[in-house]
Design a protein around this motif. Structure first.
Motif, mmCIF file in Angstrom:
data_model
loop_
_atom_site.group_PDB
_atom_site.id
_atom_site.type_symbol
_atom_site.label_atom_id
_atom_site.label_comp_id
_atom_site.label_asym_id
_atom_site.label_seq_id
_atom_site.Cartn_x
_atom_site.Cartn_y
_atom_site.Cartn_z
ATOM 1 N N MET A 3 6.802 -14.664 24.662
ATOM 2 C CA MET A 3 7.600 -15.670 23.971
ATOM 3 C C MET A 3 6.674 -16.415 23.022
ATOM 4 S SD MET A 3 9.921 -17.077 27.060
ATOM 5 C CE MET A 3 10.786 -15.932 28.124
ATOM 6 N N ASP A 4 6.897 -16.223 21.718
ATOM 7 C CA ASP A 4 6.001 -16.796 20.718
ATOM 8 C C ASP A 4 6.462 -18.194 20.360
ATOM 9 O OD1 ASP A 4 5.948 -13.593 19.156
ATOM 10 O OD2 ASP A 4 4.552 -14.419 20.624
ATOM 11 N N GLU A 127 4.498 -27.445 28.876
ATOM 12 C CA GLU A 127 3.720 -27.174 30.083
ATOM 13 C C GLU A 127 4.657 -27.103 31.280
ATOM 14 O OE1 GLU A 127 0.541 -29.945 30.487
ATOM 15 O OE2 GLU A 127 0.055 -29.912 28.343
ATOM 16 N N VAL A 128 4.350 -26.179 32.179
ATOM 17 C CA VAL A 128 5.207 -25.961 33.346
ATOM 18 C C VAL A 128 5.247 -27.194 34.235
ATOM 19 C CG1 VAL A 128 5.587 -24.494 35.358
ATOM 20 C CG2 VAL A 128 4.720 -23.503 33.231
ATOM 21 N N LYS A 129 4.182 -27.974 34.233
ATOM 22 C CA LYS A 129 4.136 -29.147 35.118
ATOM 23 C C LYS A 129 5.198 -30.191 34.752
ATOM 24 C CE LYS A 129 0.777 -31.747 32.360
ATOM 25 N NZ LYS A 129 -0.533 -32.419 32.342
ATOM 26 N N ASP A 130 5.738 -30.095 33.519
ATOM 27 C CA ASP A 130 6.753 -31.063 33.103
ATOM 28 C C ASP A 130 8.154 -30.691 33.574
ATOM 29 O OD1 ASP A 130 4.978 -32.701 31.667
ATOM 30 O OD2 ASP A 130 5.032 -31.341 29.941
ATOM 31 N N TYR A 162 11.533 -21.804 28.561
ATOM 32 C CA TYR A 162 11.273 -20.649 27.721
ATOM 33 C C TYR A 162 9.882 -20.070 27.982
ATOM 34 C CZ TYR A 162 11.995 -17.866 23.462
ATOM 35 O OH TYR A 162 12.194 -16.846 22.568
ATOM 36 N N MET A 163 9.070 -20.823 28.739
ATOM 37 C CA MET A 163 7.704 -20.366 29.021
ATOM 38 C C MET A 163 7.723 -19.199 30.009
ATOM 39 S SD MET A 163 6.041 -22.126 27.028
ATOM 40 C CE MET A 163 4.450 -21.502 27.542
ATOM 41 N N PRO A 164 6.733 -18.280 29.910
ATOM 42 C CA PRO A 164 6.710 -17.071 30.758
ATOM 43 C C PRO A 164 6.160 -17.334 32.162
ATOM 44 C CG PRO A 164 4.909 -17.008 29.193
ATOM 45 C CD PRO A 164 5.684 -18.241 28.864
ATOM 46 N N PHE A 165 6.999 -17.810 33.054
ATOM 47 C CA PHE A 165 6.642 -17.923 34.473
ATOM 48 C C PHE A 165 7.856 -17.508 35.285
ATOM 49 C CE2 PHE A 165 8.397 -22.007 33.269
ATOM 50 C CZ PHE A 165 9.252 -22.307 34.314
ATOM 51 N N ASN A 166 7.607 -17.159 36.546
ATOM 52 C CA ASN A 166 8.672 -16.661 37.410
ATOM 53 C C ASN A 166 9.509 -17.828 37.907
ATOM 54 O OD1 ASN A 166 10.342 -15.322 39.140
ATOM 55 N ND2 ASN A 166 8.729 -14.449 40.418
ATOM 56 N N MET A 167 10.705 -17.989 37.315
ATOM 57 C CA MET A 167 11.559 -19.102 37.695
ATOM 58 C C MET A 167 12.085 -18.951 39.116
ATOM 59 S SD MET A 167 12.858 -21.987 36.706
ATOM 60 C CE MET A 167 12.644 -21.964 34.926
ATOM 61 N N MET A 168 12.363 -17.712 39.546
ATOM 62 C CA MET A 168 12.908 -17.500 40.878
ATOM 63 C C MET A 168 11.882 -17.815 41.953
ATOM 64 S SD MET A 168 15.974 -16.677 40.323
ATOM 65 C CE MET A 168 16.458 -16.144 41.960
ATOM 66 N N GLY A 169 10.610 -17.630 41.620
ATOM 67 C CA GLY A 169 9.575 -17.935 42.611
ATOM 68 C C GLY A 169 9.087 -19.357 42.529
ATOM 69 N N PHE A 170 9.651 -20.141 41.655
ATOM 70 C CA PHE A 170 9.180 -21.510 41.440
ATOM 71 C C PHE A 170 9.476 -22.398 42.634
ATOM 72 C CE2 PHE A 170 7.484 -24.527 38.556
ATOM 73 C CZ PHE A 170 8.068 -25.752 38.877
ATOM 74 N N PHE A 214 17.964 -20.492 28.764
ATOM 75 C CA PHE A 214 17.682 -20.393 30.194
ATOM 76 C C PHE A 214 18.322 -19.142 30.806
ATOM 77 C CE2 PHE A 214 18.609 -21.836 34.649
ATOM 78 C CZ PHE A 214 17.288 -21.858 35.072
ATOM 79 N N ILE A 215 19.614 -18.923 30.502
ATOM 80 C CA ILE A 215 20.352 -17.825 31.125
ATOM 81 C C ILE A 215 19.835 -16.464 30.665
ATOM 82 C CG2 ILE A 215 22.642 -16.754 31.246
ATOM 83 C CD1 ILE A 215 22.362 -19.129 33.008
ATOM 84 N N THR A 216 19.291 -16.389 29.456
ATOM 85 C CA THR A 216 18.844 -15.093 28.927
ATOM 86 C C THR A 216 17.416 -14.752 29.331
ATOM 87 O OG1 THR A 216 18.229 -16.214 26.855
ATOM 88 C CG2 THR A 216 20.413 -15.188 26.948
ATOM 89 N N ARG A 217 16.821 -15.547 30.200
ATOM 90 C CA ARG A 217 15.495 -15.184 30.712
ATOM 91 C C ARG A 217 15.594 -13.856 31.486
ATOM 92 N NH1 ARG A 217 11.339 -19.079 31.847
ATOM 93 N NH2 ARG A 217 10.913 -17.807 33.685
ATOM 94 N N PRO A 218 14.593 -13.004 31.377
ATOM 95 C CA PRO A 218 14.663 -11.710 32.073
ATOM 96 C C PRO A 218 14.825 -11.831 33.584
ATOM 97 C CG PRO A 218 12.939 -11.693 30.415
ATOM 98 C CD PRO A 218 13.406 -13.092 30.508
ATOM 99 N N ASP A 219 14.198 -12.880 34.198
ATOM 100 C CA ASP A 219 14.263 -12.990 35.652
ATOM 101 C C ASP A 219 15.552 -13.630 36.146
ATOM 102 O OD1 ASP A 219 13.600 -15.322 34.433
ATOM 103 O OD2 ASP A 219 12.131 -15.959 35.936
#
Length: 1181
Positions: A3-4, A127-130, A162-170, A214-219
Motif C-alpha cells: 500500500m503506497d 502508525e498502528v499504535k494510533d 490501510y496499513m499492512p498489518f494483520n487486522m484479524m490477529g490484532f 477497511f472492507i476491501t483489505r485482503p484479510d
C-alpha cells in the motif's frame, strides 16, 4: 500486501514551482502561504484556548486566513505535514473531551476543507499504535456527536486501517477488555462506520470512505465484504418510514458501495458485480424522488460496469500529440496525430461485451435524460469511463445511441445530457474524427436551442453544455481534423458569445472561442475578435448586442451570419428585451450591409409584421423600424434615394402596417400593449427617416394612434409615443399655411383642455405631450401652454394624490423653456421673458412644499425632486442669458428651500438637492444675490462639493447646520433638520441629533444665536399648528434637546416667556388629540421643563395632572412614569413640596394607571393637593 503512500512534495520541486509562478507576472493570484507563521503560532498556542468564546474566535480567524487559499490550496503543501504533525500531537496528548482537543479537530477540519481529504489522507500520521486511541475517541460521546471530531477521526482511521498489518490477529495481540467482552476491533470499527453512515453531516461521506478502505483489505474481504454488502441492501430495500434520516442512511450506503467498487480489485469485485447490479436496480434507487440518491446510484452503476471490463487504454482512441499553444498560434503544422506508444504496441483483444455491460450502458443512457443536472453529469462521466474500455465497434454504437438523444421527440434534459456525454467522449479521445460530420450539425442546433415548456423557456443549460462540447473539441482534435467545421463553429460560438440571453452562456461561448483560437489557430480573425469579445466584455448584454457585435461584423466572414441569426431567431425571441436589443443591433449593422438589408431582410420582416404570433409581429416591426432608419442614414450620407434602395413595395407595406393592425383589432387587449409600443417606434423611425409621406392620409392615422398611446397606463408605451410625436411633428407638421396654423391652435387648445380631467393618467399624458411641443407648434401659444401647466402643478382637493401628474407638468415646463429660450424683452406668447419668469419660479418654489402621502409613501418627493432639478436648469439658463432677470427675493427663497430639501428624510431627495445647491453656489456665471455668499462658500468650498456624497446625512448635516447662524437660511434648514430627526431611520435620527447638539455646543457662549435658534423653533411650532408632519418631529426634537443638553437652559431661565409660549402652543396642539406618539412627546417636554427654575412650574404640573387623568390608559401610564423619573432625577429643584415628595412618588409608583379611570383620577387629585395646585375639573356638558 503493498500500500503506497504518496511522498511529500520535495523542496526543489516547490522552489521550481515558485519560480514558475513568479515568471507569470503580476496577477491577483497568491504566490505562497504568506500567513504560515501566523497559523503556526495559532497552532502552537492552541493550549491557551480556555473558553468557547476564545475557541470560536480563533476558529474564525483561521478560517478567514485559509479561505483565501481555497482556489490555490497547493500553496499549503510545503507546510502541510508540519501543521498536521503538531495538531495530531495535540490530539494525542490531551483528553478527548478537552477544549484543546476539540479545537485541534476544528483546525484539522479547516485544513482538510481547503486541501481536500484525498491529500490529507496521505499526510496524516499512519502508525498502528494510533488505531485503538482513535477508535476509542470515535466510540466516545465526543467522537460520535461532534462533527469536526468525527470527521477527522474517521479520516485518520481510514489511513490507519490501510496499513499492512494483520487486522484479524490484532485482537489476540491487544487482549484486554475487548477480547474478554467478545467484541473484536473489526466489529467495533464496523459498528462505528454503520453508526456514522446514518449521519446527516459530512462525516457520513468520511464513514463511507473508511468502510471502502477497511472492507476491501485482503484479510477482511472474504469474510466481511459479503456481509457488509448485504447490510447495504437491507438499508436500501427497507421501506422508508418518512424520516429524513432514512434518506441520509441510503445516501451513506450508496456512497459506500460506489467507493467499494472503486477501491476494490476488479478480479475480486467481479463476482459481486453480477449480483449487486440487478438487486440495486430492483431497489428503485435509479428512479428515486431524491436527486442525491439517483446521482449516487449512477456512480455505483458505472463503477459496477467498470468491473465487467478490463482496465486498459484502448488502442482506437484518438489522441493529439503536441499540446503547445505556441505552436498553434505560430501556425506550425508539424503537429500530427499519434497514439500512445503502448497503444501502438498492444493489439486490442477480441473481447466480447457481455449483456451486463450493455445493461450498464443502458442505465447510464437513461441517466442522461434525468431531470436533474447532477445526475446527468454523473451519467455522462460514467459513459466516458465505460466507453474508454470498450472495443471500437461497441464504442461507436455508444456514440450513435447518444446522437439519438438529439431528436425533436426528446426533452431538453436529453439534449443537455447528450452534450455532456459527447464532451466527455471528446475529452477522452473516444469521439473519433469520423463522427464529426454527424456531431457538428447537432452541435449547431444545440448552440441556439431555446424551447417553450409551458410558461417557461428551456435551453440555457443546453447552450452552455454545447459551448463546453466546443471547448472539448478545441483540446481534442488536430486543426486539420477540425478544418471543415471551422467556419460553422466560429460563427456558432460568436453568436452565442454576442447574442445569447444569459450571461453564463455568453461567457461560455467566449471561453470556447478563446480555446479554439489558442489551440486550433484557424478561426477567421480569431486574435482580433478575441481581444474584443473577451470573457468580461460579454458580461453586459447591451454592450454585447450593440457594440461588440459591430466590431465583429466588420469582418465579412461574420457579417451576414450575424444578421441572419438576428432576423431568424432573435427577432421572434420570447423575451421582449431581447427583441428590442435585436432591433437596435440590426440598426447598427445596417451600414455594413445596406443592400442585403434592403433586398433580403426587409421583405422577410415585412411579412412577419402581420403574423399570428405576437412575438413575431412585435419583433419584426421593431426591427423593420430600426433598419429603415439605418438605411435612411446610409442613403443620406451617400446622397441617394431611400425609396430607390428599398423599393416602392416595401414603402407601401410600411404604410399599411398600422391600418392592418387596427383592422384586425391587434392593438387592443394585452397583446395590444406590445403592439402599441412597436407601432410608436415604427412611426418615430419612419419620421426620422423622413419617408416621403407628406400630406399622406396615414399621417392622421399615426397621429391619432399616438394620442391614444400617451394616455395609457404603461409608462414604456407613453414614452415611446411621446418620442414618436416629437419626430412626427418635426418632420410632417410644420405650420406654414393658414390651415396649418388653425391645426396648431386646435392641437394646443385640445391638449390644454385635456388637462382639466378627472383621470390622473390623462393629465399626466397630455402634460408630457405639451412639454414635447416643437418650437413652431408652441410659437404664439407659449403663454397659454405655460399657464395650463402651472395650474397643473397646483394641489387641489380633487387632485391631491396626483403627484406624478404634477411631476410631469414641472418636467414639461422646463422642457418648454429649453425649447423656446429666454429673452428679457421677448413676448410672453413666444418666449420666457421678464414678465413670466417670476410665475415659473413661483410655481417651482411652491412645488417644494408638496409633501403628499399615500399608501406608496411620500409621493410628494417626486414633485420636489423634479422642482429642484428644474430650478437648477432654469437658473443656469437665466445666468447664461441675463443674470439681471433674477431678483433678490427669488434667489434668497430658492437657496433656502433647496437647503431645506438637502437636510430632509429621503436620501434620494437629499442627493438631488445637495447637487443642485452646489451647482447654484458655484455656478458660472456667478449667481447674484446669494445670502451670506462668502460665509456659505467657506463652509461649502468647491473642492468639498465636488467629492461630496450628498445622500449621506453623516457627511452633510454638520455642514448645513452651520447655515443656521444666518437668518436667511435658519428657518428652512431647521425645518428640514427637525423633520429628518423625527424619521423612523435610526441612522438618520442619530446623525441629525449629533449635528444639532454639535451646533449648539459650539455656540454655548453665544446667547444671541441660541435665542434665535429657540425663537425659530417656537415660530415653526406656531406656524404649523396641527400639521402632523412637522409638529411631531418638532416636539421630539425639543424634548431631545432639553433632555440631553443644558445649552438652552440659560436662555429659557432668563426669559420666562419662552416656556409660557411653549406651554400654550403644546396645549393647543393637544386639544382633541388622539395620537399617542404626539401626546408622549408633549409629556416628555413638560417633564423636562420641570427642572428649570421658572414661575411656570405650577402651570407645567397642572398640564401633567391633566394627562394623569386622561381618557387613554397608555397616556396616563407614560405620564406617571415620566413624572416619577423627573421627580427622582430633579429632587433638588423643589418641584413639589419636599415634605410631600415621598408620598407623591409612592402614589405614582403603586397606582395602576392602566386600570379604572375613576380610581386614577382620585389618585391624580390627591397628587394635585400634595403639589399645591387645583385638581382639574371635568367640563360641564
Amino acid at each position: 500486501m503493498t500500500m503506497d503512500v504518496e511522498a511529500e512534495v520535495g523542496e526543489g520541486e516547490y522552489q521550481q514551482q515558485q519560480k514558475e509562478d513568479e515568471d507569470t507576472g503580476v496577477s491577483c493570484s497568491l504566490d505562497m502561504f504568506r500567513e504560515h507563521q501566523e497559523v503556526r503560532q495559532m497552532v502552537d498556542t492552541i493550549g491557551q484556548v480556555e473558553t468557547e468564546f476564545t475557541a470560536e474566535k480563533a476558529f474564525e480567524d483561521l478560517k478567514k486566513i485559509l479561505d483565501n487559499y481555497q482556489e490555490q490550496p497547493h500553496l499549503l503543501d510545503p507546510h502541510l505535514e508540519e501543521l498536521l504533525s503538531c495538531l495530531v500531537e495535540v490530539v494525542r496528548s490531551h483528553p478527548p473531551s478537552s477544549i484543546t482537543t476539540q479545537q485541534a479537530f476544528r483546525y484539522l477540519w479547516l485544513i482538510t476543507k481547503v486541501r481536500s481529504h484525498k491529500i490529507i489522507f496521505k499526510k496524516l500520521s499512519h502508525e498502528v499504535k494510533d488505531l485503538l486511541p482513535v477508535l476509542q475517541m470515535l466510540e466516545s460521546p465526543e467522537g460520535s456527536s461532534d462533527f469536526y471530531a468525527s470527521y477527522i477521526l474517521l479520516l485518520w482511521l481510514s489511513i490507519i486501517v490501510y496499513m499492512p498489518f494483520n487486522m484479524m490477529g490484532f485482537d489476540a495481540k491487544v487482549g484486554g477488555k475487548e477480547a474478554q467482552s467478545g467484541t473484536t476491533v473489526v466489529q467495533r470499527i464496523l459498528e462505528v462506520v454503520k453508526a456514522h453512515l446514518k449521519s446527516a453531516q459530512k462525516s457520513r461521506e468520511m464513514a463511507a470512505y473508511l468502510a471502502s478502505r477497511f472492507i476491501t483489505r485482503p484479510d477482511l474481504r472474504d469474510e466481511f465484504l459479503p456481509q457488509f454488502i448485504e447490510y447495504c441492501f437491507e438499508v436500501l430495500e427497507k421501506e422508508s418510514q418518512g424520516s429524513v434520516y432514512d434518506v441520509f442512511h441510503k445516501l451513506g450506503v450508496l456512497r459506500t458501495l460506489g467507493l467499494i467498487f472503486k477501491h476494490g480489485k476488479r478480479e475480486e469485485m467481479l463476482e459481486f458485480s453480477q449480483k449487486v447490479l440487478p438487486r440495486l436496480v430492483a431497489c428503485g434507487v435509479t428512479c428515486s424522488t431524491d436527486t442525491p440518491i439517483r446521482k449516487l446510484a449512477m456512480k455505483v452503476i458505472q463503477r459496477i460496469g467498470l468491473t465487467f471490463l478490463k482496465p486498459r487504454i484502448v488502442s482506437w482512441r484518438y489522441q493529439r500529440g503536441s499540446r503547445s499553444l505556441a505552436i498553434n498560434v505560430q501556425g506550425n503544422k508539424s503537429e500530427h496525430m499519434q497514439g500512445d506508444a503502448a497503444d501502438k504496441n498492444t493489439e486490442e483483444d477480441d473481447e466480447e461485451v457481455g449483456e451486463d455491460v450493455e445493461e450498464v450502458i443502458e442505465y447510464l443512457l437513461q441517466g442522461l435524460k434525468d431531470q436533474d443536472t447532477v445526475v446527468r453529469w454523473s451519467a455522462a462521466k460514467g459513459i466516458g469511463r465505460v466507453t474508454g474500455r470498450l472495443p471500437q465497434e461497441f464504442g461507436d454504437e455508444v456514440v450513435g445511441a447518444i446522437l439519438e438523444l438529439f431528436s425533436s421527440r426528446e426533452s431538453d434534459k436529453a439534449w443537455h445530457g447528450g452534450c455532456l456525454a459527447l464532451a466527455e467522449l471528446a475529452r477522452r479521445g473516444l469521439l473519433l474524427p469520423e463522427r464529426l460530420p454527424a456531431v457538428t450539425p447537432v452541435l449547431n442546433k444545440a448552440l441556439v436551442y431555446d424551447e417553450l415548456k409551458g410558461k417557461c423557456f428551456m435551453g440555457a443549460n443546453i447552450r452552455d453544455a454545447a459551448c463546453y462540447l466546443c471547448w472539448a473539441f478545441a483540446r481534442a482534435y488536430h486543426p486539420d481534423q477540425m478544418a471543415p467545421y471551422v467556419r460553422e463553429l466560429a460563427t456558432g460560438l460568436i453568436i452565442v458569445a454576442l447574442f445569447d440571453r444569459e450571461i453564463p452562456c455568453r461567457r461560455a461561448g467566449s471561453a470556447a472561442f478563446q480555446e479554439h483560437v489558442g489551440r486550433q489557430g484557424t478561426f477567421p480573425h480569431g486574435i482580433e475578435i478575441l481581444t474584443t469579445v473577451d470573457y468580461f466584455a460579454v458580461g453586459n448584454r447591451s454592450n454585447a448586442f450593440l457594440k461588440l457585435s459591430l466590431q465583429v461584423a466588420k469582418y465579412p466572414e461574420y457579417t451576414k451570419t450575424l444578421i441572419d441569426h438576428l432576423v431568424q431567431l432573435k427577432v421572434i425571441h420570447w423575451d421582449s428585451a431581447i427583441r428590442e436589443l435585436t432591433a437596435k443591433a440590426l440598426h447598427n449593422l445596417t451600414p455594413l450591409a445596406p443592400e442585403y438589408m434592403a433586398k433580403a431582410v426587409l421583405p422577410t420582416l415585412l411579412e412577419l409584421t402581420t403574423s399570428v404570433k405576437l412575438v413575431a409581429r412585435h419583433g419584426s416591426i421593431l426591427a423593420l423600424s430600426h433598419i429603415i432608419h439605418g438605411l435612411a442614414l446610409v442613403t443620406a450620407k451617400q446622397e441617394t434615394s431611400l425609396v430607390d434602395l428599398i423599393g416602392q413595395d416595401i414603402m407601401d407595406g410600411i404604410v399599411k402596417i398600422v391600418p392592418i393592425l387596427e383592422e384586425r383589432k391587434l392593438l387592443r387587449g394585452l397583446d395590444g400593449e406590445y403592439m402599441k409600443q412597436a407601432t410608436a417606434v415604427l412611426i418615430e423611425k419612419c419620421s426620422l427617416a423622413a419617408l416621403p409621406l407628406h400630406h399622406h392620409e396615414i399621417l392622421k392615422v399615426w397621429h391619432q394612434l399616438l394620442e391614444e398611446c400617451i394616455v395609457v397606463i404603461e409608462e414604456n408605451i407613453r414614452l415611446a409615443a411621446l418620442q414618436a410625436l416629437v419626430s412626427l411633428w418635426t418632420t410632417y407638421f410644420q405650420p406654414v399655411s393658414q390651415a396649418g396654423f388653425m391645426w396648431r391652435d386646435d392641437l394646443v387648445n385640445r391638449y390644454t383642455a385635456s388637462l382639466n380631467t378627472d383621470k390622473e393618467i390623462q393629465r399626466q399624458g397630455f402634460s408630457a405631450a405639451l412639454g414635447y411641443l416643437t418650437q413652431p407648434l408652441v410659437k404664439n401659444k407659449f403663454d397659454v401652454v405655460l399657464l395650463a401647466l402651472i395650474r397643473t402643478t397646483q394641489i387641489t382637493p380633487e387632485t391631491s394624490t396626483w403627484a406624478q401628474a404634477r411631476q410631469q407638468a414641472i418636467t414639461s415646463i422646463i422642457r418648454l423653456v429649453e425649447t423656446v429660450g429666454i429673452q428679457k424683452d421677448g413676448k410672453e406668447s413666444e418666449q420666457v421673458c421678464e414678465s413670466n419668469l417670476g410665475s415659473i419660479y413661483e410655481a417651482l418654489l411652491r412645488s417644494l412644499d408638496d409633501y403628499t402621502m399615500d399608501r406608496r409613501g411620500d409621493i410628494g418627493a417626486w414633485v420636489r425632486e423634479a422642482a429642484i432639478t428644474a430650478l437648477q436648469i432654469l437658473t443656469k439658463m437665466v445666468l447664461v442669458k441675463d443674470p439681471c432677470l433674477l431678483s433678490k427675493e427669488i434667489v434668497r427663497e430658492m437657496m433656502a428651500r433647496v437647503c431645506q430639501q438637502a437636510t430632509e428624510r429621503i436620501d434620494r431627495t437629499r442627493k438631488v438637492a445637495g447637487t443642485a445647491f452646489a451647482a447654484l453656489l458655484h455656478s458660472f456665471p456667478k449667481l447674484p444675490h446669494i445670502p451670506n455668499v462668502k460665509e456659505v462658500e467657506s463652509i461649502f468650498p468647491m473642492e468639498l462639493c465636488d467629492g461630496m456624497n450628498w445622500a449621506s446625512e453623516k457627511s452633510t448635516f454638520n455642514l448645513f447646520m452651520q447655515l443656521v447662524d444666518f437668518p436667511a437660511y435658519r428657518s428652512r434648514v431647521l425645518l428640514g433638520v427637525t423633520y429628518a430627526a423625527g424619521g423612523i431611520s435610526a441612522n438618520l435620527s442619530r446623525y441629525t441629533n449629533e449635528a444639532v447638539h454639535k451646533y449648539l455646543s459650539a455656540r454655548a457662549e453665544k446667547v444671541v444665536l441660541l435665542a434665535a435658534f429657540l425663537e425659530t423653533l417656537m415660530e415653526q411650532l406656531a406656524t404649523h399648528q396641527k400639521v402632523e408632519r412637522i409638529t411631531l418631529p418638532l416636539l421630539k426634537t425639543i424634548g431631545d434637546l432639553l433632555s440631553s443638553s443644558a445649552v438652552l437652559d440659560s436662555v429659557l431661565e432668563q426669559d420666562d416667556t419662552y416656556i409660557s409660549r411653549l406651554l400654550a402652543l403644546m396645549k393647543k396642539e393637544c386639544q382633541r388629540c388622539s395620537d399617542y406618539h404626539k401626546l408622549a412627546a408633549v409629556i416628555t417636554v413638560l417633564c423636562e421643563l420641570l427642572r428649570l427654575s421658572s414661575p411656570t412650574t405650577k402651570a407645567t404640573l397642572t398640564q401633567l395632572a391633566l394627562f394623569l387623568g386622561y381618557q387613554y390608559p397608555k397616556v396616563r401610564a407614560v405620564t406617571a412614569t415620566s413624572l416619577l423619573t423627573a421627580l427622582q432625577d430633579y429632587c433638588d429643584q423643589d418641584i413639589v413640596p419636599s415634605d410631600h415628595l415621598e408620598e407623591i412618588t409612592t402614589i405614582l409608583e403603586e397606582t395602576e394607571w392602566m386600570n379604572n379611570l375613576e380610581d386614577a383620577r382620585k389618585q391624580r387629585n390627591r397628587i394635585c393637593e400634595l403639589c399645591g395646585i387645583p385638581p382639574p375639573q371635568p367640563k360641564k356638558k
